[in-house]
Design a protein around this motif. Structure first.
Motif, PDB file in Angstrom:
ATOM      1  N   GLU A  56       0.828  -1.203   0.000  1.00  0.00           N
ATOM      2  CA  GLU A  56       0.000   0.000   0.000  1.00  0.00           C
ATOM      3  C   GLU A  56       0.862   1.253   0.000  1.00  0.00           C
ATOM      4  O   GLU A  56       1.896   1.304   0.675  1.00  0.00           O
ATOM      5  N   TYR A  57       0.428   2.244  -0.752  1.00  0.00           N
ATOM      6  CA  TYR A  57       1.071   3.547  -0.817  1.00  0.00           C
ATOM      7  C   TYR A  57       0.041   4.593  -0.404  1.00  0.00           C
ATOM      8  O   TYR A  57      -1.062   4.610  -0.908  1.00  0.00           O
ATOM      9  N   GLY A  58       0.418   5.474   0.507  1.00  0.00           N
ATOM     10  CA  GLY A  58      -0.505   6.522   0.927  1.00  0.00           C
ATOM     11  C   GLY A  58      -0.604   6.523   2.428  1.00  0.00           C
ATOM     12  O   GLY A  58       0.129   5.828   3.109  1.00  0.00           O
ATOM     13  N   THR A  59      -1.378   7.329   2.945  1.00  0.00           N
ATOM     14  CA  THR A  59      -2.707   7.832   2.616  1.00  0.00           C
ATOM     15  C   THR A  59      -2.573   9.185   1.880  1.00  0.00           C
ATOM     16  O   THR A  59      -1.803  10.049   2.286  1.00  0.00           O
ATOM     17  N   TYR A  60      -3.362   9.324   0.816  1.00  0.00           N
ATOM     18  CA  TYR A  60      -3.419  10.535   0.015  1.00  0.00           C
ATOM     19  C   TYR A  60      -4.822  11.118   0.115  1.00  0.00           C
ATOM     20  O   TYR A  60      -5.770  10.425   0.507  1.00  0.00           O
ATOM     21  N   THR A  61      -4.952  12.377  -0.273  1.00  0.00           N
ATOM     22  CA  THR A  61      -6.246  13.055  -0.266  1.00  0.00           C
ATOM     23  C   THR A  61      -6.485  13.643  -1.647  1.00  0.00           C
ATOM     24  O   THR A  61      -5.640  14.387  -2.170  1.00  0.00           O
ATOM     25  N   THR A  62      -7.622  13.318  -2.246  1.00  0.00           N
ATOM     26  CA  THR A  62      -7.934  13.826  -3.581  1.00  0.00           C
ATOM     27  C   THR A  62      -8.160  15.334  -3.546  1.00  0.00           C
ATOM     28  O   THR A  62      -8.503  15.900  -2.515  1.00  0.00           O
ATOM     29  N   ASP A 117     -13.617  15.367  -4.166  1.00  0.00           N
ATOM     30  CA  ASP A 117     -12.490  16.095  -3.586  1.00  0.00           C
ATOM     31  C   ASP A 117     -12.463  15.846  -2.077  1.00  0.00           C
ATOM     32  O   ASP A 117     -13.498  15.768  -1.429  1.00  0.00           O
ATOM     33  N   GLY A 118     -11.262  15.734  -1.511  1.00  0.00           N
ATOM     34  CA  GLY A 118     -11.113  15.543  -0.076  1.00  0.00           C
ATOM     35  C   GLY A 118     -11.234  14.102   0.388  1.00  0.00           C
ATOM     36  O   GLY A 118     -11.245  13.834   1.587  1.00  0.00           O
ATOM     37  N   THR A 119     -11.305  13.150  -0.549  1.00  0.00           N
ATOM     38  CA  THR A 119     -11.426  11.733  -0.199  1.00  0.00           C
ATOM     39  C   THR A 119     -10.046  11.162   0.151  1.00  0.00           C
ATOM     40  O   THR A 119      -9.085  11.354  -0.579  1.00  0.00           O
ATOM     41  N   HIS A 120      -9.959  10.455   1.274  1.00  0.00           N
ATOM     42  CA  HIS A 120      -8.710   9.820   1.695  1.00  0.00           C
ATOM     43  C   HIS A 120      -8.634   8.413   1.102  1.00  0.00           C
ATOM     44  O   HIS A 120      -9.604   7.664   1.155  1.00  0.00           O
ATOM     45  N   PHE A 121      -7.451   8.072   0.571  1.00  0.00           N
ATOM     46  CA  PHE A 121      -7.298   6.762  -0.061  1.00  0.00           C
ATOM     47  C   PHE A 121      -5.853   6.292   0.011  1.00  0.00           C
ATOM     48  O   PHE A 121      -4.929   7.075   0.224  1.00  0.00           O
ATOM     49  N   VAL A 122      -5.678   4.995  -0.158  1.00  0.00           N
ATOM     50  CA  VAL A 122      -4.367   4.399  -0.405  1.00  0.00           C
ATOM     51  C   VAL A 122      -4.453   3.665  -1.733  1.00  0.00           C
ATOM     52  O   VAL A 122      -5.535   3.239  -2.158  1.00  0.00           O
ATOM     53  N   VAL A 123      -3.316   3.547  -2.387  1.00  0.00           N
ATOM     54  CA  VAL A 123      -3.233   2.753  -3.613  1.00  0.00           C
ATOM     55  C   VAL A 123      -2.586   1.436  -3.229  1.00  0.00           C
ATOM     56  O   VAL A 123      -1.511   1.408  -2.622  1.00  0.00           O
ATOM     57  N   ARG A 124      -3.261   0.344  -3.524  1.00  0.00           N
ATOM     58  CA  ARG A 124      -2.751  -1.004  -3.229  1.00  0.00           C
ATOM     59  C   ARG A 124      -2.235  -1.580  -4.544  1.00  0.00           C
ATOM     60  O   ARG A 124      -2.960  -1.637  -5.535  1.00  0.00           O
ATOM     61  N   VAL A 125      -0.971  -2.010  -4.543  1.00  0.00           N
ATOM     62  CA  VAL A 125      -0.306  -2.465  -5.760  1.00  0.00           C
ATOM     63  C   VAL A 125       0.301  -3.843  -5.529  1.00  0.00           C
ATOM     64  O   VAL A 125       0.825  -4.119  -4.457  1.00  0.00           O
ATOM     65  N   HIS A 126       0.218  -4.687  -6.547  1.00  0.00           N
ATOM     66  CA  HIS A 126       0.993  -5.935  -6.536  1.00  0.00           C
ATOM     67  C   HIS A 126       1.455  -6.235  -7.951  1.00  0.00           C
ATOM     68  O   HIS A 126       0.948  -5.677  -8.926  1.00  0.00           O
TER      69      HIS A 126
END
Length: 141
Positions: A56-62, A117-126
């Motif tokens: 997982e990468y983040g947490t980011y906010t749109t 806008d303002g949504t918190h998310f992580v990007v999950r990568v494999h």
């Protein structure tokens, strides 16, 4: 006389369209290109190192910069791909889109669409396969 009326009708229609703000096709394309540039211009560059489990990468906010969450690889190795999904961390621990991953290469691809806008998310990568050892990629959101 009929030709003059037809020409006048066409000219009035064109003037009316310009008056209500319908831009020519070239201007519309330019506007779409500028929006994409501003979205991708703020892209964050990350590196994935191969591992068995998803990372997982983040947490980011749109923000208002992009309407979607986008991903592309910038590693120039033929046949290398990453699978990715987005987890909206304030609401769930599962991936979006029915807990499904999407496969991404060097072209920009959408991981999540129409994100507020303002949504918190992580990007999950494999890794798509074992060829994805050290892969540099970007996310734009």
């Amino acid at each position: 006389m009929t030709r003059s009326r037809a020409l006048a009708s066409v000219l009035c229609t064109a003037a009316a369209l310009l008056g209500v703000g319908v831009a020519p096709a070239a201007a519309q394309t330019s506007t779409a290109s500028a929006a994409a540039t501003s979205c991708y211009g703020g892209a964050k560059t990350l590196t994935y190192h191969y591992q068995a489990a998803a990372k997982e990468y983040g947490t980011y906010t749109t923000s208002s910069r992009c309407n979607d969450i986008n991903l592309r690889l910038i590693t120039d190795e033929p046949g290398v791909y990453l699978d990715a999904c987005v987890v909206f961390v304030d609401h769930t621990s599962k991936c979006n889109n029915g807990d499904a991953y999407t496969t991404h290469g060097t072209e920009w691809g959408t991981v999540a669409t129409d994100v507020l806008d303002g949504t918190h998310f992580v990007v999950r990568v494999h890794a798509y396969d074992i060829d994805a050892q050290n892969v540099t990629f970007q996310i734009a959101y």
